[in-house]
Scaffold this motif. Structure first.
Motif, PDB file in Angstrom:
ATOM      1  N   ASP A  57       0.678  11.250   1.432  1.00  0.00           N
ATOM      2  CA  ASP A  57      -0.509  11.384   0.584  1.00  0.00           C
ATOM      3  C   ASP A  57      -0.827  10.169  -0.282  1.00  0.00           C
ATOM      4  O   ASP A  57      -1.957  10.031  -0.739  1.00  0.00           O
ATOM      5  CB  ASP A  57      -0.360  12.609  -0.322  1.00  0.00           C
ATOM      6  CG  ASP A  57      -0.420  13.908   0.456  1.00  0.00           C
ATOM      7  OD1 ASP A  57      -0.814  13.892   1.641  1.00  0.00           O
ATOM      8  OD2 ASP A  57      -0.073  14.951  -0.124  1.00  0.00           O
ATOM      9  N   PHE A  58       0.147   9.313  -0.538  1.00  0.00           N
ATOM     10  CA  PHE A  58      -0.072   8.172  -1.423  1.00  0.00           C
ATOM     11  C   PHE A  58       0.305   6.848  -0.765  1.00  0.00           C
ATOM     12  O   PHE A  58       0.658   5.892  -1.453  1.00  0.00           O
ATOM     13  CB  PHE A  58       0.692   8.358  -2.739  1.00  0.00           C
ATOM     14  CG  PHE A  58       0.253   9.568  -3.515  1.00  0.00           C
ATOM     15  CD1 PHE A  58      -0.965   9.574  -4.177  1.00  0.00           C
ATOM     16  CD2 PHE A  58       1.037  10.702  -3.551  1.00  0.00           C
ATOM     17  CE1 PHE A  58      -1.383  10.697  -4.876  1.00  0.00           C
ATOM     18  CE2 PHE A  58       0.633  11.825  -4.251  1.00  0.00           C
ATOM     19  CZ  PHE A  58      -0.583  11.820  -4.910  1.00  0.00           C
ATOM     20  N   ALA A  59       0.216   6.774   0.550  1.00  0.00           N
ATOM     21  CA  ALA A  59       0.564   5.540   1.265  1.00  0.00           C
ATOM     22  C   ALA A  59      -0.323   4.376   0.847  1.00  0.00           C
ATOM     23  O   ALA A  59       0.146   3.239   0.731  1.00  0.00           O
ATOM     24  CB  ALA A  59       0.469   5.761   2.779  1.00  0.00           C
ATOM     25  N   GLU A  60      -1.600   4.636   0.583  1.00  0.00           N
ATOM     26  CA  GLU A  60      -2.518   3.554   0.225  1.00  0.00           C
ATOM     27  C   GLU A  60      -2.195   2.925  -1.124  1.00  0.00           C
ATOM     28  O   GLU A  60      -2.622   1.802  -1.396  1.00  0.00           O
ATOM     29  CB  GLU A  60      -3.959   4.064   0.213  1.00  0.00           C
ATOM     30  CG  GLU A  60      -4.504   4.330   1.593  1.00  0.00           C
ATOM     31  CD  GLU A  60      -5.978   4.691   1.565  1.00  0.00           C
ATOM     32  OE1 GLU A  60      -6.613   4.644   0.493  1.00  0.00           O
ATOM     33  OE2 GLU A  60      -6.494   5.030   2.636  1.00  0.00           O
ATOM     34  N   THR A  61      -1.452   3.630  -1.966  1.00  0.00           N
ATOM     35  CA  THR A  61      -1.108   3.103  -3.288  1.00  0.00           C
ATOM     36  C   THR A  61       0.400   2.865  -3.414  1.00  0.00           C
ATOM     37  O   THR A  61       0.940   2.856  -4.518  1.00  0.00           O
ATOM     38  CB  THR A  61      -1.592   4.063  -4.394  1.00  0.00           C
ATOM     39  OG1 THR A  61      -1.079   5.373  -4.131  1.00  0.00           O
ATOM     40  CG2 THR A  61      -3.107   4.096  -4.458  1.00  0.00           C
ATOM     41  N   SER A  62       1.036   2.667  -2.268  1.00  0.00           N
ATOM     42  CA  SER A  62       2.478   2.425  -2.235  1.00  0.00           C
ATOM     43  C   SER A  62       2.772   1.302  -1.244  1.00  0.00           C
ATOM     44  O   SER A  62       1.935   0.940  -0.428  1.00  0.00           O
ATOM     45  CB  SER A  62       3.222   3.700  -1.831  1.00  0.00           C
ATOM     46  OG  SER A  62       2.977   4.737  -2.757  1.00  0.00           O
ATOM     47  N   VAL A  63       3.983   0.763  -1.330  1.00  0.00           N
ATOM     48  CA  VAL A  63       4.422  -0.314  -0.445  1.00  0.00           C
ATOM     49  C   VAL A  63       5.845  -0.008  -0.018  1.00  0.00           C
ATOM     50  O   VAL A  63       6.665   0.434  -0.834  1.00  0.00           O
ATOM     51  CB  VAL A  63       4.405  -1.679  -1.180  1.00  0.00           C
ATOM     52  CG1 VAL A  63       4.995  -2.783  -0.314  1.00  0.00           C
ATOM     53  CG2 VAL A  63       3.000  -2.046  -1.614  1.00  0.00           C
ATOM     54  N   VAL A  64       6.140  -0.265   1.259  1.00  0.00           N
ATOM     55  CA  VAL A  64       7.516  -0.201   1.731  1.00  0.00           C
ATOM     56  C   VAL A  64       7.877  -1.581   2.268  1.00  0.00           C
ATOM     57  O   VAL A  64       7.058  -2.247   2.898  1.00  0.00           O
ATOM     58  CB  VAL A  64       7.733   0.905   2.800  1.00  0.00           C
ATOM     59  CG1 VAL A  64       6.953   0.625   4.067  1.00  0.00           C
ATOM     60  CG2 VAL A  64       9.208   1.087   3.109  1.00  0.00           C
ATOM     61  N   ALA A  65       9.099  -2.015   1.968  1.00  0.00           N
ATOM     62  CA  ALA A  65       9.637  -3.259   2.511  1.00  0.00           C
ATOM     63  C   ALA A  65      10.572  -2.881   3.642  1.00  0.00           C
ATOM     64  O   ALA A  65      11.390  -1.971   3.499  1.00  0.00           O
ATOM     65  CB  ALA A  65      10.395  -4.017   1.421  1.00  0.00           C
ATOM     66  N   ARG A  66      10.420  -3.573   4.771  1.00  0.00           N
ATOM     67  CA  ARG A  66      11.261  -3.295   5.932  1.00  0.00           C
ATOM     68  C   ARG A  66      11.947  -4.575   6.390  1.00  0.00           C
ATOM     69  O   ARG A  66      11.306  -5.602   6.538  1.00  0.00           O
ATOM     70  CB  ARG A  66      10.430  -2.733   7.081  1.00  0.00           C
ATOM     71  CG  ARG A  66       9.859  -1.376   6.841  1.00  0.00           C
ATOM     72  CD  ARG A  66       9.222  -0.831   8.137  1.00  0.00           C
ATOM     73  NE  ARG A  66       8.563   0.434   7.878  1.00  0.00           N
ATOM     74  CZ  ARG A  66       7.280   0.553   7.560  1.00  0.00           C
ATOM     75  NH1 ARG A  66       6.512  -0.511   7.472  1.00  0.00           N
ATOM     76  NH2 ARG A  66       6.757   1.743   7.341  1.00  0.00           N
ATOM     77  N   ASP A  67      13.231  -4.465   6.623  1.00  0.00           N
ATOM     78  CA  ASP A  67      14.014  -5.559   7.183  1.00  0.00           C
ATOM     79  C   ASP A  67      14.490  -5.086   8.541  1.00  0.00           C
ATOM     80  O   ASP A  67      15.272  -4.134   8.626  1.00  0.00           O
ATOM     81  CB  ASP A  67      15.197  -5.893   6.268  1.00  0.00           C
ATOM     82  CG  ASP A  67      15.935  -7.153   6.696  1.00  0.00           C
ATOM     83  OD1 ASP A  67      15.594  -7.737   7.750  1.00  0.00           O
ATOM     84  OD2 ASP A  67      16.868  -7.561   5.974  1.00  0.00           O
TER      85      ASP A  67
END
Length: 180
Positions: A57-67
């Motif tokens: 529901d809040f992906a547009e206002t969140s960030v994930v860092a992936r390695d």
């Protein structure tokens, strides 16, 4: 399905996380975000369900860092319903192998780059008085994004059910410019 490991290759302290990809979270990131929050041992850990819901529901206002495709950090946030020009940063977390390399700040910068052009000119977050690292990060963010930083009380210790919870100080930053 087997759980993904959060282990990363050993990194030198001078590496900058340049190879880490920053993206909007997907529903599949929920368990990884929950594990990162839990493993910090300092964040208030929400239920695994809430992290899955947040990623939906809040992906547009969140960030994930992936390695290597594996979550190694995140920023969760939302637009305040009563202040549509303001986004609130709920949690910032980086796994242990990626700390001290500027990743949290990179994620905040990415979030601002996405949200400021959409009219969200202010960022809010709360920081406990003892969290000097977060305070310094938000101070540098405000400076680099051309926003004033105003601090004020938001939640006192009496607003939390558990004994010993520090008060939460509101940091309000803005108006922001997209470029840092």
């Amino acid at each position: 399905m087997a759980a993904q490991s959060l282990e990363s290759p050993t990194r030198r302290p001078d590496e900058t996380n340049a190879d880490v990809q920053l993206q909007e979270p997907s529903l599949a990131d929920g368990p990884g975000l929950w594990r990162i929050a839990r493993d910090t041992r300092v964040l208030d850990v929400n239920s695994p369900y809430s992290y899955a819901l947040w990623c939906r529901d809040f992906a547009e206002t969140s960030v994930v860092a992936r390695d290597g495709g594996v979550p190694c950090g995140f920023v969760t946030g939302y637009v305040r319903p009563s202040s549509p020009d303001t986004f609130f940063v709920w949690q910032v977390a980086v796994d242990e192998a990626h700390r001290g390399q500027g990743l949290a700040r990179r994620m905040l910068d990415r979030l601002a780059a996405r949200l400021v052009p959409r009219g969200h000119r202010f960022m809010e977050a709360t920081v406990t008085p003892g969290n000097t690292a977060s305070a310094a990060m938000f101070e540098s963010f405000a400076r680099d994004h051309g926003g004033a930083l105003v601090r004020g009380p938001l939640f006192g210790a009496e607003h939390f059910p558990e004994e010993g919870h520090e008060p939460e100080v509101l940091f309000r930053i803005g108006p922001l410019t997209a470029a840092g």
